[in-house]
Design a protein around this motif. Structure first.
Motif, PDB file in Angstrom:
ATOM      1  N   CYS A  12     -10.798 -32.188  24.065  1.00 28.76           N
ATOM      2  CA  CYS A  12     -10.805 -30.788  23.642  1.00 28.76           C
ATOM      3  C   CYS A  12     -12.137 -30.437  22.987  1.00 28.76           C
ATOM      4  CB  CYS A  12      -9.647 -30.514  22.676  1.00 28.76           C
ATOM      5  SG  CYS A  12      -9.913 -31.154  21.010  1.00 28.76           S
ATOM      6  N   ARG A  14     -12.730 -29.814  20.045  1.00 35.40           N
ATOM      7  CA  ARG A  14     -12.910 -30.437  18.732  1.00 35.40           C
ATOM      8  C   ARG A  14     -13.194 -31.929  18.845  1.00 35.40           C
ATOM      9  NH1 ARG A  14      -7.571 -28.006  15.726  1.00 35.40           N
ATOM     10  NH2 ARG A  14      -7.937 -25.820  16.203  1.00 35.40           N
ATOM     11  N   HIS A  16     -11.214 -34.245  20.247  1.00 36.91           N
ATOM     12  CA  HIS A  16     -10.066 -35.154  20.332  1.00 36.91           C
ATOM     13  C   HIS A  16      -9.799 -35.512  21.785  1.00 36.91           C
ATOM     14  CE1 HIS A  16      -8.588 -32.158  17.076  1.00 36.91           C
ATOM     15  NE2 HIS A  16      -9.287 -33.103  16.472  1.00 36.91           N
ATOM     16  N   HIS A  18      -6.805 -35.760  24.407  1.00 38.29           N
ATOM     17  CA  HIS A  18      -5.430 -35.259  24.539  1.00 38.29           C
ATOM     18  C   HIS A  18      -4.863 -35.578  25.910  1.00 38.29           C
ATOM     19  CE1 HIS A  18      -5.402 -32.803  20.895  1.00 38.29           C
ATOM     20  NE2 HIS A  18      -6.584 -32.319  21.223  1.00 38.29           N
ATOM     21  N   HIS A  97      -7.434 -25.572  20.715  1.00 35.44           N
ATOM     22  CA  HIS A  97      -8.467 -26.536  20.298  1.00 35.44           C
ATOM     23  C   HIS A  97      -9.800 -26.269  21.010  1.00 35.44           C
ATOM     24  CE1 HIS A  97      -5.807 -29.937  18.501  1.00 35.44           C
ATOM     25  NE2 HIS A  97      -5.296 -28.743  18.263  1.00 35.44           N
TER      26      HIS A  97
END
Ligand SMILES: [Zn+2]
Length: 289
Positions: A12, A14, A16, A18, A97
């Motif tokens: 994402c 940010r 992360h 996922h 996100h």
């Protein structure tokens, strides 16, 4: 159409990692337990998987061709054996996100339904009392959203003063009140299935991506002769026994959850606000039709 083309890891905005190439969706179903206490359906992830042992709503990758409600209901059936036909979806909360989103689909059930762990990723499923959710080890994404989510577990009810809304649209309603009411109900049932993406500021609720409110249309006088047909599950037509205003004020006082009354009648506005409902003029509603 590719089945399960959403399965796969992605990153994402940010940073992360996922699961879900097209984002993911989860189902948060609320239902009263045998004692009448509000509960939500949560699952505990298997220890060996990602976020092992943590609790959160059933959910998973959304396929490219799926809406969030469809994906969330499918995942809840695949993971918890939940019957999608037994719940009513009333909203979607979006956690963005940046280039990846998690959509929590809000639903209610009339009672705690039979559920059991179906998939290997699910260790346990349970109806957890709303007040006890914070005591569990929660999935971090769900933990972040829970404060907002617990405020929107009950569907919003929009109570429509049909006479007042019809009266603010000069379409010849005075010649055939029943026919005009019928047209309005048809438009509102369309809106009820489509949902609304914004609410008046007076409704103090966390912002959802979409609400699927319960509409209650109050008819009085000659409009009561309207042929309402089958308006769908999200719309109820109430023929006022006496005054339409009294009926609306009673509904505004007695409906559970947040109530939004659509009327321009000043006296009725004051009565509804006195019992904790929000009020908006007909223009807001007509602009959505
Ligand atoms: Zn992220």
């Amino acid at each position: 159409m590719t089945v399960h083309d959403g399965n796969g890891w992605t990153r994402c905005g940010r940073g992360h990692r996922h699961w879900g190439r097209y984002g993911a969706a989860g189902l948060l179903v609320a239902a009263p337990d045998a004692a009448g206490q509000p509960t939500v359906l949560l699952q505990q992830r298997s220890w060996w998987g990602s976020y092992g042992g943590m609790w959160g709503p059933p959910g998973g990758a959304r396929d490219s061709h799926e809406s969030a409600p469809k994906a969330a209901l499918r995942e809840a059936a695949e993971e918890c054996g939940l019957d999608p036909a037994a719940v009513a979806v009333h909203g979607v909360l979006r956690d963005d996100h940046g280039s990846w989103t998690y959509q929590t689909v809000l639903a209610i059930a009339p009672r705690t339904l039979t559920v059991f762990p179906v998939s290997e990723e699910t260790k346990e499923v349970a109806w957890v009392r709303v007040d006890d959710v914070d005591s569990l080890r929660l999935h971090p994404g769900f933990a972040e959203q829970w404060k907002a989510l617990r405020e929107v577990l009950v569907p919003l009810t929009i109570i429509v003063d049909a006479a007042n809304v019809m009266g603010s649209r000069p379409d010849g309603w005075w010649r055939d009140r029943a026919g005009a009411a019928q047209r309005l109900i048809l438009e509102l049932s369309g809106l009820a299935s489509k949902g609304v993406t914004s609410l008046p500021e007076t409704v103090g609720t966390p912002a959802l991506e979409r609400w699927f409110p319960q509409f209650v249309v109050v008819l009085e006088g000659a409009a009561k002769a309207a042929d309402v047909g089958d308006p769908g599950l999200r719309l109820t037509v109430v023929a006022a026994a006496g005054s339409g205003d009294d009926e609306i004020a009673t509904l505004a006082a007695e409906q559970p959850g947040q109530r939004l009354v659509v009327t321009a009648d000043r006296e009725l506005r004051a009565r509804c606000e006195a019992v904790g409902a929000s009020v908006i003029g007909p223009r807001w509603l007509l602009d959505l039709l």
